[in-house]
Scaffold this active site. Structure first.
Site, PDB file in Angstrom:
ATOM      1  N   MET A   1      -9.980  -4.814  12.455  1.00 13.09           N
ATOM      2  CA  MET A   1      -9.943  -4.361  11.063  1.00 13.09           C
ATOM      3  C   MET A   1      -9.565  -5.470  10.092  1.00 13.09           C
ATOM      4  O   MET A   1      -9.734  -5.326   8.883  1.00 13.09           O
ATOM      5  CB  MET A   1      -9.002  -3.160  10.915  1.00 13.09           C
TER       6      MET A   1
ATOM      7  N   LYS B   1       0.805  -1.229   0.000  1.00 12.31           N
ATOM      8  CA  LYS B   1       0.000   0.000   0.000  1.00 12.31           C
ATOM      9  C   LYS B   1       0.839   1.282   0.000  1.00 12.31           C
ATOM     10  O   LYS B   1       0.424   2.286  -0.579  1.00 12.31           O
ATOM     11  CB  LYS B   1      -0.957   0.008   1.203  1.00 12.31           C
TER      12      LYS B   1
ATOM     13  N   ALA C   1      -2.095   0.335   8.965  1.00 14.70           N
ATOM     14  CA  ALA C   1      -3.546   0.164   9.075  1.00 14.70           C
ATOM     15  C   ALA C   1      -4.149   1.262   9.948  1.00 14.70           C
ATOM     16  O   ALA C   1      -5.211   1.815   9.625  1.00 14.70           O
ATOM     17  CB  ALA C   1      -3.875  -1.212   9.645  1.00 14.70           C
TER      18      ALA C   1
ATOM     19  N   TYR D   1     -10.228  -9.537   8.820  1.00 14.60           N
ATOM     20  CA  TYR D   1     -11.462 -10.315   8.769  1.00 14.60           C
ATOM     21  C   TYR D   1     -11.142 -11.807   8.737  1.00 14.60           C
ATOM     22  O   TYR D   1     -10.011 -12.209   8.466  1.00 14.60           O
ATOM     23  CB  TYR D   1     -12.347  -9.900   7.588  1.00 14.60           C
TER      24      TYR D   1
HETATM   25  P1  ATR Z   1       0.254  -2.575   9.202  1.00 19.65           P
HETATM   26  O1  ATR Z   1       0.537  -1.843   7.949  1.00 19.65           O
HETATM   27  O2  ATR Z   1      -0.522  -3.845   9.025  1.00 19.65           O
HETATM   28  O3  ATR Z   1      -0.331  -1.720  10.285  1.00 19.65           O
HETATM   29  P2  ATR Z   1       2.860  -2.405  10.423  1.00 19.65           P
HETATM   30  O4  ATR Z   1       3.108  -1.049   9.875  1.00 19.65           O
HETATM   31  O5  ATR Z   1       3.988  -3.394  10.453  1.00 19.65           O
HETATM   32  O6  ATR Z   1       1.687  -3.145   9.673  1.00 19.65           O
HETATM   33  O7  ATR Z   1       2.273  -2.238  11.902  1.00 19.65           O
HETATM   34  C1  ATR Z   1       1.923  -3.301  12.671  1.00 19.65           C
HETATM   35  C2  ATR Z   1       1.330  -2.802  13.977  1.00 19.65           C
HETATM   36  O8  ATR Z   1       0.935  -3.927  14.781  1.00 19.65           O
HETATM   37  C3  ATR Z   1       2.296  -2.004  14.822  1.00 19.65           C
HETATM   38  O9  ATR Z   1       1.576  -1.034  15.543  1.00 19.65           O
HETATM   39  C4  ATR Z   1       2.866  -3.060  15.754  1.00 19.65           C
HETATM   40  O10 ATR Z   1       3.394  -2.570  16.955  1.00 19.65           O
HETATM   41  P3  ATR Z   1       4.919  -2.015  16.996  1.00 19.65           P
HETATM   42  O11 ATR Z   1       4.892  -0.678  16.321  1.00 19.65           O
HETATM   43  O12 ATR Z   1       5.244  -1.945  18.422  1.00 19.65           O
HETATM   44  O13 ATR Z   1       5.735  -3.034  16.235  1.00 19.65           O
HETATM   45  C5  ATR Z   1       1.612  -3.853  16.020  1.00 19.65           C
HETATM   46  N1  ATR Z   1       1.871  -5.210  16.504  1.00 19.65           N
HETATM   47  C6  ATR Z   1       2.332  -6.253  15.807  1.00 19.65           C
HETATM   48  N2  ATR Z   1       2.411  -7.351  16.580  1.00 19.65           N
HETATM   49  C7  ATR Z   1       1.980  -6.995  17.817  1.00 19.65           C
HETATM   50  C8  ATR Z   1       1.807  -7.677  19.043  1.00 19.65           C
HETATM   51  N3  ATR Z   1       2.104  -8.970  19.173  1.00 19.65           N
HETATM   52  N4  ATR Z   1       1.337  -6.983  20.096  1.00 19.65           N
HETATM   53  C9  ATR Z   1       1.024  -5.680  19.982  1.00 19.65           C
HETATM   54  N5  ATR Z   1       1.162  -4.972  18.836  1.00 19.65           N
HETATM   55  C10 ATR Z   1       1.626  -5.614  17.768  1.00 19.65           C
END
Ligand code: ATR
Length: 288
Positions: free
Chosen positions: A231, A82, A147, A233
């Site tokens: 968000m 994206k 997201a 599904y």
């Molecule tokens: P996306 O575009 O899907 O949002 P991303 O930019 O990699 O993907 O962001 C993933 C989000 O999920 C981030 O907010 C991440 O937290 P961090 O910024 O601390 O990495 C969060 N996330 C992923 N795994 C997580 C987990 N096990 N517990 C809490 N937050 C998580």
């Protein structure tokens, strides 16, 4: 002419060539978008085909160039492309630029235009399908990645009383606060110490389920009767939705958001707005 990786699904019978669209991602074979657009096309009488296109992780731009060179009219873009989709396009709508990402591309007059219909899809699903009016409500977003970033401005445009972005890495939540604070009452917070402000809506915008991790539902921060909304599904949303229901909250996954963003995309491409309720009903029946 189909681009490499494109799996066409002819969705409407018409003689002669049809306008071609696709959802581009990696992986993408699981996507419901071809089915959704097939239902829209049938309902509106639009002649189009909508395929899946799996681009190589390091080959999004090349795949898109081939796709559009072959005469395709537009694409939806999903993970992980994206952000790249925004820079690939010649121009972008304001909402795509604010989100820093695009899920929509359209070929117009030899140029590629980008847009982002995710936020509008979420707002439409909340307000129309889930019966949740955003104005004056307290909203909590879990996660501060792409997201989350894509939906903050459209949510703030609906005038919530508060919007708190809580993230495991607090600095990323604070960055979003700085980025969006001119648009409304947004604050960053630490996921481990979410303020107990009686949030009426909690949105899961983390990718925790993708990594197979369990995300704790911040029960103490929620108001009684709050809506918990994932968000994602399907399977990815199951654990969060189940935990929220078990704790006595209303809960739903992002299927409605997917259908609403698709309707927004369809209208931008075709100039006609398909009804979403029958499509949601059909998809819900399929997984019941
Ligand atoms: P996306 O575009 O899907 O949002 P991303 O930019 O990699 O993907 O962001 C993933 C989000 O999920 C981030 O907010 C991440 O937290 P961090 O910024 O601390 O990495 C969060 N996330 C992923 N795994 C997580 C987990 N096990 N517990 C809490 N937050 C998580």
């Amino acid at each position: 002419m189909a681009a490499p990786g494109e799996r066409a699904a002819r969705v409407n019978y018409h003689d002669g060539p049809m306008d071609r669209y696709a959802v581009v991602g990696h992986p993408v074979s699981h996507s419901l978008s071809p089915r959704i657009h097939a239902l829209f096309a049938r309902a509106t009488g639009e002649a189009l085909e909508y395929a899946t296109l799996e681009a190589p992780l390091d080959g999004f731009a090349a795949a898109m160039r081939a796709f559009f060179a072959g005469g395709a009219r537009g694409a939806n873009v999903t993970l992980p492309f994206k952000v790249e989709a925004l820079s690939f396009a010649h121009s972008a709508s304001e909402r795509a630029r604010v989100a820093g990402a695009a899920n929509f591309l359209a070929a117009r007059g030899g140029r590629i235009e980008a847009d982002n219909t995710d936020g509008a899809g979420l707002v439409a699903d909340l307000e129309r399908n889930a019966g949740f009016a955003i104005r004056g409500r307290r909203i909590l977003i879990l996660g501060a990645g792409g997201a989350a970033r894509g939906v903050i401005a459209p949510l703030l445009a609906c005038a919530p009383a508060a919007l708190v972005v809580a993230n495991r890495t607090t600095a990323r939540a604070r960055e979003l606060e700085a980025r969006f604070r001119s648009l409304g009452p947004v604050r960053g917070a630490d996921l481990a110490s979410i303020p107990r402000e009686g949030f009426e809506l909690v949105l899961n915008a983390t990718s925790s389920s993708v990594h197979g991790d369990r995300l704790e539902l911040p029960r103490a921060a929620l108001a009684q009767g709050a809506l918990a909304y994932d968000m994602a599904y399907g399977k990815s949303a199951q654990a969060f939705v189940a935990a929220a229901r078990a704790a006595g909250f209303r809960a739903c996954d992002g299927l409605g958001m997917l259908v609403e963003q698709a309707a927004e995309s369809f209208e931008l491409w075709r100039g006609t707005r398909p009804a979403t309720a029958p499509v949601l009903e059909e998809l819900a029946a399929l997984r019941a």
